[in-house]
Design an enzyme around this catalytic site. Structure first.
Site, PDB file in Angstrom:
ATOM      1  N   CYS B  86       0.847  -1.203   0.000  1.00 40.68           N
ATOM      2  CA  CYS B  86       0.000   0.000   0.000  1.00 40.68           C
ATOM      3  C   CYS B  86       0.885   1.256   0.000  1.00 40.68           C
ATOM      4  CB  CYS B  86      -0.957  -0.057   1.187  1.00 40.68           C
ATOM      5  SG  CYS B  86      -2.323   1.107   1.043  1.00 40.68           S
ATOM      6  N   HIS B 203      -3.471  -5.766   0.959  1.00 38.69           N
ATOM      7  CA  HIS B 203      -2.824  -5.980   2.265  1.00 38.69           C
ATOM      8  C   HIS B 203      -2.760  -7.456   2.644  1.00 38.69           C
ATOM      9  CE1 HIS B 203      -2.505  -1.794   3.673  1.00 38.69           C
ATOM     10  NE2 HIS B 203      -3.588  -1.577   2.961  1.00 38.69           N
ATOM     11  N   GLU B 205      -1.008  -8.701   4.970  1.00 39.41           N
ATOM     12  CA  GLU B 205      -0.899  -8.818   6.437  1.00 39.41           C
ATOM     13  C   GLU B 205      -2.271  -8.770   7.105  1.00 39.41           C
ATOM     14  OE1 GLU B 205      -0.576  -6.106   4.805  1.00 39.41           O
ATOM     15  OE2 GLU B 205      -1.027  -4.319   6.014  1.00 39.41           O
TER      16      GLU B 205
END
Lengths: 92, 233
Positions: B86, B203, B205
């Site tokens: 990002c 994302h 994560e």
């Protein structure tokens, strides 16, 4: 060394899609300003700096653009010296 | 392997990255503040999401000059694995470690939603755990994620198989409804010519446990955990 006032204009490159410009154009259209075209939104950065000459001041401004103020992939810039009667310009 | 998570003022996914990586045996995450000069002997670097330096001027434009970025560039030049997620992707583009730029979403809206992305290349150090063409799901959350590059750069990325992830529909197809931000060629993630710097808007994560809605991001961290480059900085 003298104090110079620069105006830096940063604009999206021609041909690059500018969704902000497009949205503004739609808004103007709906307000009845028919026939507007090719609206592009950039930014203006005003800055003062110390330099040895007008040319040196503009060159410093250009250097700032190349390094930070403009993204060479997507933006063009124009540096205008605002002191004095005749503006000194340097664009890229 | 020790993995640096670089925190800039305005980073907001640094703890997510740290926590996510703690789930993987073999990864030892470590925060590194952006004012540091030294990465502290890590084996990989993650530039997390957020709004580094408030995204002032352009997303990533100021973060790129944070002191730590000199070491990150050096580390990348020596082949060290670097992942930008990002805002981290935006910083990598601004710093020239990846080509192109991320522009305002064509919708002019901040897009925060789960998207489907297709794994276009499994021959990278980050994606061997996925299948070629596999459709995975993870969140995006950005206002400036519309990937743009000059035509010759795009051709190069396509020709060299460096587009790692592409936005697709749930059925894995491109076309209507697949592209959340107007990215050219539906690009969601690309890799450097040397194959060690990955930038992606989605994302991973935030997709490491089913309780988060998806665990499709695990493959990336599993690959990272297993990777041995021998480059440390």
């Amino acid at each position: 060394m003298k104090r110079y006032h620069l105006e830096v204009r940063v604009k999206p490159r021609p041909g690059l899609l500018d969704p902000q410009g497009r949205a503004i154009q739609h808004a103007l259209d709906s307000l009845g300003f028919a026939g507007t075209e090719d609206i592009r939104v950039g930014k203006v950065i005003d800055l003062a700096l110390m330099a040895g000459s007008p040319d040196a001041a503009v060159e410093l401004g250009r250097e700032m653009c190349r390094k930070l103020l403009a993204n060479p992939v997507t933006e063009d810039f124009q540096v205008t010296l605002m002191n004095g009667a005749r503006p000194v310009e340097g664009a890229e | 392997m020790k993995v640096a998570v670089v925190t800039f003022p305005g980073s907001n996914c640094d703890y997510d990255c740290y926590k996510a990586m703690q789930l993987f045996p073999g990864i030892e995450p470590a925060f590194v503040w952006h004012r540091e000069q030294d990465l502290g002997g890590v084996d990989a670097v993650v530039l997390p999401g957020g709004f580094a330096h408030g995204d002032y001027l352009r997303a990533g434009a100021i973060a790129r000059f944070s002191p730590i970025m000199k070491s990150v560039s050096e580390f990348a030049r020596h082949g060290g694995p670097v992942v930008g997620i990002c805002n981290g992707f935006q910083i990598l583009c601004e710093s020239g470690l990846l080509p192109g730029a991320l522009l305002r979403n064509d919708t002019l809206r901040f897009r925060s939603l789960d998207v489907h992305i297709r794994v276009e290349s499994t021959r990278t150090m980050f994606t061997p755990r996925y299948r070629e063409g596999q459709v995975i799901r993870m969140p995006i959350a950005h206002g400036e994620g519309s990937y743009y590059a000059a035509p010759e750069t795009l051709a190069e990325l396509e020709g060299e198989g460096r587009i790692v992830f592409r936005y697709v529909r749930r059925d894995g197809e491109l076309g209507m409804g697949s592209n959340p931000n107007g990215s050219q060629h539906n690009i969601a993630g690309i890799i450097s010519a040397d194959g060690n710097v990955l930038g992606m808007m989605p994302h991973p994560e935030r997709a490491v446990e089913e309780i988060l809605g998806s665990s499709d991001g695990r493959g990336l961290f599993e690959a990272l955990a297993a990777h041995r480059t021998g480059v440390a900085a």
